[in-house]
Design an enzyme around this catalytic site. Structure first.
Site, PDB file in Angstrom:
ATOM      1  N   ARG B  51       0.959  -1.333   0.042  1.00  0.00           N
ATOM      2  CA  ARG B  51      -0.080   0.113  -0.190  1.00  0.00           C
ATOM      3  C   ARG B  51       0.862   1.389  -0.045  1.00  0.00           C
ATOM      4  NH1 ARG B  51      -0.689   4.680   2.145  1.00  0.00           N
ATOM      5  NH2 ARG B  51      -0.235   3.728   4.293  1.00  0.00           N
ATOM      6  N   ASP B  52       1.356   1.450   1.012  1.00  0.00           N
ATOM      7  CA  ASP B  52       2.360   2.875   1.146  1.00  0.00           C
ATOM      8  C   ASP B  52       3.424   2.816   0.229  1.00  0.00           C
ATOM      9  OD1 ASP B  52       4.087   4.411   4.123  1.00  0.00           O
ATOM     10  OD2 ASP B  52       3.008   5.151   2.264  1.00  0.00           O
ATOM     11  N   CYS B 276      10.215   9.280  -1.745  1.00  0.00           N
ATOM     12  CA  CYS B 276       9.759  10.073  -0.915  1.00  0.00           C
ATOM     13  C   CYS B 276       9.065  11.411  -1.881  1.00  0.00           C
ATOM     14  CB  CYS B 276      10.660  10.901  -0.009  1.00  0.00           C
ATOM     15  SG  CYS B 276      10.149  12.597   0.933  1.00  0.00           S
TER      16      CYS B 276
END
Lengths: 334, 336
Positions: B51-52, B276
């Site tokens: 997911r992340d 990120c």
């Protein structure tokens, strides 16, 4: 300094979760802070120009090495390992050892140690103007034989000559112990063996012993066990840690070393220097990442992170490679 | 406990967890002390790669590959694998196939598969697709909340309360995330008290576990300690997890600090999936492999097979045509 035992009030165990989970709220209330056992200052020993470049495939021109060291000198680093007086036959990257030593602008208050594996190297280093040297032992017999073609004991006897000459010349000597947390040939290395070699080097007259996790396999578990054994034989104030980040464990290992009283940390700008035992994997921990952590902990280093990153960017451009420092990667891309 | 789902049983009862993982009792008799610091005997890894991790990868991964990844992870011993996110596909195209993924995976017994549900619509879709555990995502930064989910922290909490209340009725446990716990890309420094306030709110509304996220990876052991010290005054340590990003290389020492303070749940992503979004090209999630290597090296049990996680990581990296972010995987792939 003996291992620090932190008292935890056992009545704070959470009954719902059983005894394996401790709540540290009582420790916090008692004013015991995790960083109350950390040193206020840490000395960074920058090994990029020697250990870093030695393990880079691309041969770096002398002028570039000198520029790198001069940039590092401006960043506030107190110790910069400049070069190595080994035979160029073994380490071609360090063939220009004399020119580098003579070419750098030495900043007052900064030390520029050089590696001297034997008396000949020491004499050449002295002539080239070295005022501090380093010798390299191993905690693994096999590694010693494969790396410098003699047993650990034989290598220590060889260093005796260097020590005597250094004492006569008034030159301080730093001792390295490699394979302190594992050996690429022997596997596990006993903490007692590490302690034995460290003690020998210290008794011979080395003012500081740098304990190297040569293949980066160590974890906070093995680091603390090893340091517990070594600190029984050598004062913690004379110890340094030289962690490799091959398995991503370097900063965690450095952190527990600090908690055990270590206040000298080796690192390499931009994480220069891969691992010769794991092709393509990383080696030295990046100085930028270490400094970021230390400053975040409120620990003084005297290092200007921005200037350090400038030096890192310079050498990466010269080597035409990406920095291994995560801090440098993050800050350059915000 | 009748028809109560396994996931809820584990969440509510440590005894139930032991019943389902009897081998844990071996490590419960003594503390694990490594030179003055006490560590948990067992750490629960919450795998957020599917997911992340994938959510922050540029390449859209085919549904079939996501399912295969999750199925491989299910064989590693990981107790929790965050499967997908029921957000609008308009915002997160990578997660558009959420229902197909949840329906397509082979659920291993004793493994939980939480999914993100930002609102009631998402929750209902998740339940319809078979979700048995959900997660909600709050923030300790007002600016981040507004920019990320277009509402204030308070408004988001009200939204989550609806989800939690509905979840309670269906006996579905809810995990709460607090992002920007150690810094915000917009506001910079975040007060630990704000993190504690949001964590407490999520906990009191009924979230069984609160995952504290260092969203931009700027934290260090110093700020991690201060933040946890403050949060632990409001939320029991046993209900806390840390979700560290490795953008500045600080994830492992930060996790170590959290463990020293008694936290025993760690989020991580296989192969360090997920960059990120605030530092282009930089890393994001800490790699599960690197976390496992550290924990196992310290004698801390996780129940996870590192070699199998490395395999799953190799699979997803070859699918994404990218190198792993895990140093352990890089080293293991290339030793003498």
């Amino acid at each position: 300094m003996a291992a620090i035992v932190r008292f935890v009030n056992r009545s704070s165990y959470s009954s719902a979760m059983g005894q394996q989970f401790l709540t540290f709220s009582s420790a916090a209330k008692a004013g015991v802070r995790a960083n109350s056992v950390l040193p206020e200052k840490v000395k960074i020993v920058e090994v990029g120009p020697r250990d870093g470049l030695q393990n880079e495939k691309t041969l770096v021109p002398t002028e570039t090495k000198i520029n790198l060291i001069d940039l590092l000198s401006e960043s506030g680093l107190p110790v910069i390992e400049a070069t190595s007086f080994v035979s160029p036959k073994w380490v071609p990257q360090m063939a220009d050892q004399v020119e580098v030593m003579k070419g750098i602008c030495r900043k007052p208050g900064v030390s520029y140690p050089v590696l001297t594996p034997n008396l000949k190297g020491f004499q050449t280093a002295l002539k080239a103007g070295a005022s501090e040297v380093a010798i390299f032992g191993a905690a693994s017999e096999l590694f010693s034989k494969k790396n410098i073609n003699c047993s650990v004991e034989e290598s220590l006897q060889r260093f005796d000559e260097v020590m005597k000459a250094a004492k006569e010349a008034g030159v301080p000597v730093r001792g390295y112990v490699s394979c302190v947390l594992g050996c690429p040939y022997e596997g596990t290395v006993s903490p007692e063996k590490v302690a034995h070699v460290a003690k020998r080097l210290y008794s011979m007259g080395c003012y500081e012993i740098s304990l190297g996790d040569t293949i980066g396999v160590g974890t906070p578990g093995s680091m603390t066990q090893m340091l517990a054994a070594v600190t029984k034989e050598v004062p913690v104030s004379a110890l340094a840690v030289h962690c490799h980040d091959t398995y991503g464990q370097a900063l965690a290992n450095i952190f527990v070393a600090l908690q055990m009283g270590i206040s000298v940390v080796d690192s390499s700008v931009a994480g220069l220097g891969g691992c010769p035992y794991a092709q393509g994997a990383s080696g030295n921990v990046a100085t930028e990442d270490v400094v970021y952590m230390l400053h975040g902990l409120g620990i003084q280093t005297g290092v200007d992170l921005t200037k350090l990153m400038t030096a890192g960017a310079f050498i990466c451009r010269s080597l035409n490679r990406k920095s291994n420092s995560k801090v440098a990667q993050a800050i350059c891309k915000l | 406990m009748g028809t109560v789902p396994t996931s809820l049983k584990h969440c509510l009862s440590h005894e139930q967890l032991i019943q389902d993982y009897p081998w844990l009792t071996r490590w419960l008799q003594e503390e694990k002390t490594i030179t003055g610091h006490e560590y948990p005997e067992f750490v629960k890894i919450v795998e957020v790669g599917p997911r992340d991790g994938l959510q922050n990868e540029k390449e859209i991964v085919p549904t079939e590959m996501k399912i295969q990844l999750i199925d491989m992870l299910s064989q590693t011993g990981l107790p929790v694998i965050e499967a997908t996110s029921f957000v609008s596909s308009k915002w997160v195209p990578q997660m558009a196939d959420h229902s197909d993924v949840l329906r397509g995976i082979q659920r291993a017994p004793h493994v939980q598969y939480p999914v993100l549900t930002p609102n009631m619509q998402g929750f209902q879709d998740a339940v319809a697709a078979g979700a048995t555990e959900v997660a909600v995502f709050g923030s300790a930064s007002e600016t981040f909340s507004k920019k990320n989910i277009n509402c204030s922290i308070n408004e988001s909490m009200l939204r989550f309360e609806e989800v939690v209340n509905m979840a309670k009725k269906r006996h579905i446990p809810v995990r709460g995330y607090v992002s920007c716990a150690l810094g915000c890309p917009h506001e910079g420094h975040i007060e630990p008290s704000k993190v504690a306030e949001v964590a407490k709110r999520l906990y009191e509304m009924g979230c069984c576990e609160i995952s504290l996220g260092d969203t931009i990876g700027v934290g260090t052991p110093g700020s991690m300690f201060q933040m946890l010290q403050t949060v632990m005054k409001e939320v029991p340590t046993k209900a806390l997890a840390v979700h560290c990003h490795d953008t500045y290389g600080q994830a492992l020492p930060n996790i170590l600090t959290a463990l020293q303070m008694g936290v025993c749940v760690v989020d991580s992503a296989v192969a360090g999936l997920g960059g990120c979004p605030y530092a282009q090209g930089s890393s994001g999630n800490v790699s599960t492999e690197d976390v496992l290597y550290m924990l196992h090296g310290m004698g801390i049990e996780t129940g996870v097979n590192l070699a199998k996680v490395i395999e799953a990581g190799e699979f997803i990296c070859s699918t994404l045509c990218r190198k792993t972010n895990s140093k352990v995987a890089q080293a293991r792939g290339r030793t003498l």
